[in-house]
Design a protein around this motif. Structure first.
Motif, PDB file in Angstrom:
ATOM      1  N   THR A 111    -112.381 -61.002  28.037  1.00 46.36           N
ATOM      2  CA  THR A 111    -112.823 -59.688  27.565  1.00 46.36           C
ATOM      3  C   THR A 111    -111.832 -58.627  28.012  1.00 46.36           C
ATOM      4  OG1 THR A 111    -114.083 -58.930  29.501  1.00 46.36           O
ATOM      5  CG2 THR A 111    -115.213 -60.431  27.988  1.00 46.36           C
ATOM      6  N   ASN A 112    -112.025 -57.421  27.488  1.00 49.59           N
ATOM      7  CA  ASN A 112    -111.257 -56.297  28.003  1.00 49.59           C
ATOM      8  C   ASN A 112    -111.803 -55.885  29.370  1.00 49.59           C
ATOM      9  OD1 ASN A 112    -113.688 -54.872  26.847  1.00 49.59           O
ATOM     10  ND2 ASN A 112    -112.551 -53.109  27.609  1.00 49.59           N
ATOM     11  N   HIS A 113    -111.038 -55.129  30.105  1.00 51.20           N
ATOM     12  CA  HIS A 113    -111.504 -54.530  31.353  1.00 51.20           C
ATOM     13  C   HIS A 113    -111.646 -53.021  31.199  1.00 51.20           C
ATOM     14  CE1 HIS A 113    -111.262 -52.989  35.546  1.00 51.20           C
ATOM     15  NE2 HIS A 113    -111.983 -54.064  35.805  1.00 51.20           N
ATOM     16  N   ILE A 130    -103.926 -50.578  27.588  1.00 50.11           N
ATOM     17  CA  ILE A 130    -105.164 -51.342  27.413  1.00 50.11           C
ATOM     18  C   ILE A 130    -105.112 -52.513  28.385  1.00 50.11           C
ATOM     19  CG2 ILE A 130    -106.394 -52.914  25.862  1.00 50.11           C
ATOM     20  CD1 ILE A 130    -105.597 -51.084  23.553  1.00 50.11           C
ATOM     21  N   THR A 131    -106.189 -52.743  29.116  1.00 44.17           N
ATOM     22  CA  THR A 131    -106.215 -53.812  30.114  1.00 44.17           C
ATOM     23  C   THR A 131    -107.325 -54.812  29.811  1.00 44.17           C
ATOM     24  OG1 THR A 131    -105.251 -52.460  31.867  1.00 44.17           O
ATOM     25  CG2 THR A 131    -106.577 -54.339  32.563  1.00 44.17           C
ATOM     26  N   SER A 132    -106.977 -56.091  29.869  1.00 36.58           N
ATOM     27  CA  SER A 132    -107.920 -57.189  29.660  1.00 36.58           C
ATOM     28  C   SER A 132    -107.855 -58.139  30.848  1.00 36.58           C
ATOM     29  CB  SER A 132    -107.600 -57.915  28.351  1.00 36.58           C
ATOM     30  OG  SER A 132    -107.608 -57.013  27.253  1.00 36.58           O
ATOM     31  N   ILE A 133    -108.679 -59.189  30.810  1.00 35.35           N
ATOM     32  CA  ILE A 133    -108.799 -60.106  31.940  1.00 35.35           C
ATOM     33  C   ILE A 133    -108.359 -61.508  31.527  1.00 35.35           C
ATOM     34  CG2 ILE A 133    -110.364 -61.122  33.643  1.00 35.35           C
ATOM     35  CD1 ILE A 133    -112.109 -58.626  33.300  1.00 35.35           C
ATOM     36  N   SER A 134    -107.535 -62.100  32.357  1.00 33.56           N
ATOM     37  CA  SER A 134    -107.030 -63.451  32.131  1.00 33.56           C
ATOM     38  C   SER A 134    -107.437 -64.348  33.295  1.00 33.56           C
ATOM     39  CB  SER A 134    -105.504 -63.425  32.005  1.00 33.56           C
ATOM     40  OG  SER A 134    -104.954 -64.725  32.126  1.00 33.56           O
ATOM     41  N   SER A 135    -107.836 -65.570  32.987  1.00 33.65           N
ATOM     42  CA  SER A 135    -108.144 -66.538  34.043  1.00 33.65           C
ATOM     43  C   SER A 135    -106.919 -67.347  34.443  1.00 33.65           C
ATOM     44  CB  SER A 135    -109.256 -67.492  33.586  1.00 33.65           C
ATOM     45  OG  SER A 135    -108.831 -68.247  32.467  1.00 33.65           O
ATOM     46  N   ASP A 136    -105.821 -67.199  33.701  1.00 33.26           N
ATOM     47  CA  ASP A 136    -104.590 -67.943  33.976  1.00 33.26           C
ATOM     48  C   ASP A 136    -103.424 -67.065  33.529  1.00 33.26           C
ATOM     49  OD1 ASP A 136    -102.326 -69.629  33.839  1.00 33.26           O
ATOM     50  OD2 ASP A 136    -103.562 -71.395  33.462  1.00 33.26           O
TER      51      ASP A 136
END
Length: 384
Positions: free
Chosen positions: A106-108, A217-223
């Motif tokens: 998702t986005n942050h 724009i900032t989003s979230i990455s798990s890797d």
């Protein structure tokens, strides 16, 4: 480079009237379009732009909100990406909480741009006096920033131009840059940050601190490395900064640029939170962000190129104001590529955002659509 900038970010809200008051009255942004979603007319939309300023190039980024108003139905987890699926999901939603939860995929937050730190302090004082909780200003090493939430809880950042991305390395993105300890969580003086504000009340938004457009724009990455391979190798964006995530020990923050001059509004960033749990699409989160290409031919070329690269993508869609297609990044975050937006195709520039605009094929249903928007009834499932 094919991608020439960020076109827009689209959020999901429970109440467009409340969102309009927030952006128009509190943040000073003009409404540039009132319409319905191009995939289902039951979804009302509103779009905000930015004012122009003397001596500055016009900023064309926009912020759109889609209204999802059923109180006890979840937003479809697949999002609004293809017409048939969207109509089915809107008509027959799943019971549950419509509220989104940010996480991997998702986005942050969306960061808006002001020129300098005095502008941040003026925004902090103005918004605090309006009853909106604001945190900051924080030193983010490449800019200074404050944080607040929209009426549905989406995180909005306001960030400065200075000192910029180039002050700590000669070649952008050439290596990992550690953040100064005083900027990191646990190292900064939170009481000093909370105490700092503009000394006088700010009743009106003046040109010196008015919002100029997007900052990033900032989003979230798990890797983070997997995300880097996708956006650099597949999408074609240069990586311009690798650094620490200031608010999570062990997290990373990678920055990507859409063009070489690194102007505010051209940057995407990803918070790298290893093995972070997936988010849930819903109100208070962005549905997608959109990158822009020059024209229809460039869009078609990008569509074919990503298909050849094996990226699952939607068909090219005509939204009336732009053409676009959507896809997902490796964490499942919805993204789009579009042509430039033109909101003057159905109302003059001097009166943008003053009426509900509908495509020609929906005009015969205007009364029904206006009633749907006004009374907001619960969905009616499609018959089998």
């Amino acid at each position: 480079m094919i991608i020439r900038g960020v076109n827009s970010q689209t959020f999901i809200a429970a109440n467009l009237a409340r969102v309009e008051q927030f952006y128009r009255d509190h943040l000073g942004l003009p409404v540039v379009k009132r319409s319905v979603h191009h995939l289902d007319e039951k979804l009302a939309t509103i779009t905000f732009g930015f004012n122009s300023f003397a001596g500055a190039a016009p900023r064309m980024e926009t912020i759109t909100y889609i209204e999802w108003n059923p109180i006890f139905y979840m937003v479809p987890e697949r999002g609004f990406m293809e017409e048939g699926q969207t109509k089915q999901d809107v008509a027959s939603p799943r019971a549950g909480d419509p509220k989104g939860r940010w996480g991997a995929g998702t986005n942050h937050h969306l960061a808006l741009h002001v020129p300098d730190r005095n502008g941040l302090l003026k925004w902090k004082r103005r918004l605090t006096d309006l009853g909106i909780h604001v945190t900051g200003p924080y030193n983010r090493n490449y800019f200074h920033a404050i944080y607040l939430r929209d009426p549905d809880g989406a995180i909005i950042e306001i960030a400065t131009s200075e000192p910029g991305f180039g002050h700590d390395e000669a070649v952008l993105g050439s290596g990992f840059r550690k953040q100064p300890k005083e900027n990191l969580i646990g190292g900064r003086d939170e009481f000093a940050v909370a105490f700092e504000t503009w000394p006088q009340p700010i009743a009106a938004i003046t040109d010196d601190f008015a919002l100029r457009g997007f900052h990033h724009i900032t989003s979230i990455s798990s890797d983070a490395e997997r995300t880097e391979r996708f956006y650099v190798d597949t999408i074609g964006l240069p990586l311009i900064k690798k650094t620490d995530y200031l608010d999570e020990k062990g997290g990373t923050h990678f920055y990507y640029a859409c063009h070489e001059d690194l102007m505010p509004g051209s940057v995407l960033t990803f918070l790298g939170l290893p093995n972070y749990k997936p988010g849930r699409l819903g109100t208070g989160l962005a549905h997608h962000f959109t990158l822009e290409v020059e024209n229809d031919a460039a869009l078609d070329n990008e569509h074919r190129r990503l298909q050849r690269a094996g990226v699952p993508i939607s068909p090219v869609q005509h939204t009336r104001y732009t053409k676009l297609f959507q896809f997902r990044d490796p964490d499942g975050h919805i993204c789009a590529i579009s042509t430039p937006s033109d909101f003057t195709v159905d109302e003059p520039a001097s009166t943008l955002g003053t009426t509900l605009c509908l495509p020609d094929h929906l005009e015969e249903h205007r009364v029904q659509i206006e009633r749907q928007i006004a009374f907001r009834p619960a969905p009616t499932p499609l018959l089998d």
